[in-house]
Design a protein around this motif. Structure first.
Motif, PDB file in Angstrom:
ATOM      1  N   ASN A  24       0.804  -1.219   0.000  1.00  0.00           N
ATOM      2  CA  ASN A  24       0.000   0.000   0.000  1.00  0.00           C
ATOM      3  C   ASN A  24       0.840   1.273   0.000  1.00  0.00           C
ATOM      4  OD1 ASN A  24      -2.620  -1.147  -0.067  1.00  0.00           O
ATOM      5  ND2 ASN A  24      -2.427  -1.699   2.096  1.00  0.00           N
ATOM      6  N   GLY A  25       2.157   1.126  -0.234  1.00  0.00           N
ATOM      7  CA  GLY A  25       3.018   2.299  -0.363  1.00  0.00           C
ATOM      8  C   GLY A  25       3.732   2.722   0.892  1.00  0.00           C
ATOM      9  N   GLY A  26       3.769   1.860   1.905  1.00  0.00           N
ATOM     10  CA  GLY A  26       4.450   2.190   3.153  1.00  0.00           C
ATOM     11  C   GLY A  26       5.946   1.959   3.095  1.00  0.00           C
ATOM     12  N   VAL A  27       6.622   2.462   4.109  1.00  0.00           N
ATOM     13  CA  VAL A  27       8.069   2.272   4.271  1.00  0.00           C
ATOM     14  C   VAL A  27       8.308   1.450   5.531  1.00  0.00           C
ATOM     15  CG1 VAL A  27      10.280   3.413   4.719  1.00  0.00           C
ATOM     16  CG2 VAL A  27       8.660   4.423   3.093  1.00  0.00           C
ATOM     17  N   ALA A  39      13.091  -0.195   3.485  1.00  0.00           N
ATOM     18  CA  ALA A  39      12.587  -0.958   2.347  1.00  0.00           C
ATOM     19  C   ALA A  39      11.200  -0.466   1.950  1.00  0.00           C
ATOM     20  CB  ALA A  39      12.534  -2.451   2.677  1.00  0.00           C
ATOM     21  N   CYS A  40      10.911  -0.569   0.659  1.00  0.00           N
ATOM     22  CA  CYS A  40       9.588  -0.220   0.151  1.00  0.00           C
ATOM     23  C   CYS A  40       9.324  -1.046  -1.097  1.00  0.00           C
ATOM     24  CB  CYS A  40       9.478   1.276  -0.158  1.00  0.00           C
ATOM     25  SG  CYS A  40      10.454   1.834  -1.573  1.00  0.00           S
ATOM     26  N   SER A  41       8.089  -1.056  -1.527  1.00  0.00           N
ATOM     27  CA  SER A  41       7.727  -1.737  -2.765  1.00  0.00           C
ATOM     28  C   SER A  41       8.347  -1.013  -3.954  1.00  0.00           C
ATOM     29  CB  SER A  41       6.201  -1.767  -2.923  1.00  0.00           C
ATOM     30  OG  SER A  41       5.842  -2.124  -4.240  1.00  0.00           O
ATOM     31  N   MET A  42       8.822  -1.762  -4.926  1.00  0.00           N
ATOM     32  CA  MET A  42       9.395  -1.153  -6.126  1.00  0.00           C
ATOM     33  C   MET A  42       8.326  -0.450  -6.961  1.00  0.00           C
ATOM     34  SD  MET A  42      10.131  -4.615  -8.346  1.00  0.00           S
ATOM     35  CE  MET A  42      10.873  -3.714  -9.690  1.00  0.00           C
ATOM     36  N   GLU A  43       7.075  -0.677  -6.641  1.00  0.00           N
ATOM     37  CA  GLU A  43       5.981  -0.091  -7.411  1.00  0.00           C
ATOM     38  C   GLU A  43       5.522   1.262  -6.866  1.00  0.00           C
ATOM     39  OE1 GLU A  43       2.952  -3.069  -7.540  1.00  0.00           O
ATOM     40  OE2 GLU A  43       4.116  -4.403  -8.837  1.00  0.00           O
ATOM     41  N   HIS A  44       6.148   1.729  -5.788  1.00  0.00           N
ATOM     42  CA  HIS A  44       5.709   2.986  -5.173  1.00  0.00           C
ATOM     43  C   HIS A  44       6.871   3.980  -5.129  1.00  0.00           C
ATOM     44  CE1 HIS A  44       1.667   1.757  -3.932  1.00  0.00           C
ATOM     45  NE2 HIS A  44       2.199   0.561  -3.710  1.00  0.00           N
ATOM     46  N   ALA A  48       9.905   5.360  -2.205  1.00  0.00           N
ATOM     47  CA  ALA A  48      11.347   5.427  -2.456  1.00  0.00           C
ATOM     48  C   ALA A  48      11.872   6.837  -2.226  1.00  0.00           C
ATOM     49  CB  ALA A  48      11.645   4.969  -3.879  1.00  0.00           C
ATOM     50  N   GLU A  49      11.075   7.847  -2.577  1.00  0.00           N
ATOM     51  CA  GLU A  49      11.462   9.238  -2.322  1.00  0.00           C
ATOM     52  C   GLU A  49      11.529   9.513  -0.822  1.00  0.00           C
ATOM     53  OE1 GLU A  49       8.441  11.237  -4.515  1.00  0.00           O
ATOM     54  OE2 GLU A  49       9.660  11.403  -6.343  1.00  0.00           O
ATOM     55  N   ALA A  50      10.607   8.925  -0.063  1.00  0.00           N
ATOM     56  CA  ALA A  50      10.624   9.093   1.390  1.00  0.00           C
ATOM     57  C   ALA A  50      11.885   8.480   1.995  1.00  0.00           C
ATOM     58  CB  ALA A  50       9.375   8.455   2.005  1.00  0.00           C
ATOM     59  N   ILE A  51      12.302   7.323   1.476  1.00  0.00           N
ATOM     60  CA  ILE A  51      13.534   6.693   1.949  1.00  0.00           C
ATOM     61  C   ILE A  51      14.736   7.570   1.613  1.00  0.00           C
ATOM     62  CG2 ILE A  51      15.100   4.736   1.591  1.00  0.00           C
ATOM     63  CD1 ILE A  51      12.633   2.960   1.324  1.00  0.00           C
ATOM     64  N   ARG A 165      14.787   6.200  16.845  1.00  0.00           N
ATOM     65  CA  ARG A 165      15.191   7.264  15.916  1.00  0.00           C
ATOM     66  C   ARG A 165      14.228   7.432  14.755  1.00  0.00           C
ATOM     67  NH1 ARG A 165      21.173   8.414  13.337  1.00  0.00           N
ATOM     68  NH2 ARG A 165      20.546  10.224  12.117  1.00  0.00           N
ATOM     69  N   PHE A 166      13.763   6.329  14.191  1.00  0.00           N
ATOM     70  CA  PHE A 166      13.001   6.404  12.949  1.00  0.00           C
ATOM     71  C   PHE A 166      11.547   5.961  13.073  1.00  0.00           C
ATOM     72  CE2 PHE A 166      17.442   5.669  11.464  1.00  0.00           C
ATOM     73  CZ  PHE A 166      17.602   6.834  10.726  1.00  0.00           C
ATOM     74  N   GLY A 167      11.141   5.505  14.244  1.00  0.00           N
ATOM     75  CA  GLY A 167       9.815   4.913  14.396  1.00  0.00           C
ATOM     76  C   GLY A 167       8.670   5.808  13.979  1.00  0.00           C
ATOM     77  N   THR A 168       8.819   7.125  14.171  1.00  0.00           N
ATOM     78  CA  THR A 168       7.747   8.051  13.786  1.00  0.00           C
ATOM     79  C   THR A 168       7.839   8.477  12.327  1.00  0.00           C
ATOM     80  OG1 THR A 168       9.040   9.978  14.506  1.00  0.00           O
ATOM     81  CG2 THR A 168       7.581   8.948  16.132  1.00  0.00           C
ATOM     82  N   ARG A 169       8.894   8.035  11.627  1.00  0.00           N
ATOM     83  CA  ARG A 169       9.107   8.476  10.241  1.00  0.00           C
ATOM     84  C   ARG A 169       8.926   7.341   9.232  1.00  0.00           C
ATOM     85  NH1 ARG A 169      14.707  11.494  10.144  1.00  0.00           N
ATOM     86  NH2 ARG A 169      13.881  12.268   8.150  1.00  0.00           N
ATOM     87  N   VAL A 170       8.684   6.132   9.727  1.00  0.00           N
ATOM     88  CA  VAL A 170       8.388   4.992   8.862  1.00  0.00           C
ATOM     89  C   VAL A 170       7.089   4.353   9.344  1.00  0.00           C
ATOM     90  CG1 VAL A 170      10.831   4.578   8.345  1.00  0.00           C
ATOM     91  CG2 VAL A 170       9.739   3.346  10.244  1.00  0.00           C
ATOM     92  N   ASP A 171       6.554   3.437   8.567  1.00  0.00           N
ATOM     93  CA  ASP A 171       5.276   2.813   8.919  1.00  0.00           C
ATOM     94  C   ASP A 171       5.427   1.626   9.856  1.00  0.00           C
ATOM     95  OD1 ASP A 171       3.234   4.280   7.083  1.00  0.00           O
ATOM     96  OD2 ASP A 171       4.945   3.855   5.794  1.00  0.00           O
TER      97      ASP A 171
END
Length: 207
Positions: A24-27, A39-44, A48-51, A165-171
């Motif tokens: 569904n487009g999450g990180v 990691a993210c789906s190659m289809e979103h 990838a921009e968020a990463i 560090r990253f918990g609030t910035r990824v899904d």
């Protein structure tokens, strides 16, 4: 959100939940056989921009790898290999290696390097491979260490510290235990076989 999974016996329901987030487009932050990775789906592309933002670079500057469940899946996204290269990958994978290969037309241009190559990883980690298999396509990945940072290795190996560090910035952060501090060994197979970086994986492969 942090989800605890056990390498060797990852919970099927949790694997499906994490795969749904990615589809569904999450990180996600996932364990591998080396460092943890974004990691993210190659289809979103937006994921990838968020990463890229998390790493501190622009999407066009990113050097992503493709995280695959198997060599068979990886072969769909790279150009045909010669016999020696295929034998090397078959011997090393799954394992702590990143192989730089010529990308095929199946690999989105956004993730190809300037010379039309892509890094291929098949980690020796049941959690990561189970999630990839449930997603149904490879994942785009890069290590959690931000560009230019030289913190203590444990900051990128301990999932609790990573979540802080990253918990609030990824899904989702997937806790697969303490990671190995050594990165993957990088071998460029796009024009011969050349060692780019010696990491956890041995380079002198027995034939």
């Amino acid at each position: 959100m942090i989800v605890k999974l056990y390498n060797g016996n990852p919970n099927v329901r949790d694997v499906r939940h994490i795969a749904d987030i990615l589809k569904n487009g999450g990180v996600a932050i996932l364990p591998t056989d080396t460092l943890y990775c974004f990691a993210c789906s190659m289809e979103h592309k937006k994921a990838a921009e968020a990463i890229a933002q998390l790493k501190g670079f622009k999407l066009k500057q990113a050097k992503y790898s493709m995280l695959c469940a198997s060599l068979s899946q990886a072969s769909e996204y790279v150009r045909a290999m010669d016999k020696d290269t295929f034998a090397l990958l078959k011997q090393c994978l799954p394992g702590p290696y990143t192989f730089i290969m010529e990308a095929s037309g199946s690999t989105p241009r956004n993730y190809q390097n300037a010379n039309k190559t892509i890094g291929i990883r098949v980690p020796e980690n049941d959690i990561a491979r189970a999630i990839i298999e449930e997603v149904g396509t490879p994942l785009i990945c890069t290590s959690v260490r931000p560009l230019g940072e030289e913190d203590e290795p444990e900051n990128y190996c301990d999932p609790e510290l990573i979540h802080d560090r990253f918990g609030t910035r990824v899904d989702v952060v997937v806790d697969g235990g303490i990671a190995d501090p050594d990165p993957s060994t990088v071998i460029d197979c796009s024009n011969g076989i050349v060692l780019v970086r010696l990491g956890k994986g041995a380079f002198e492969i027995e034939n």
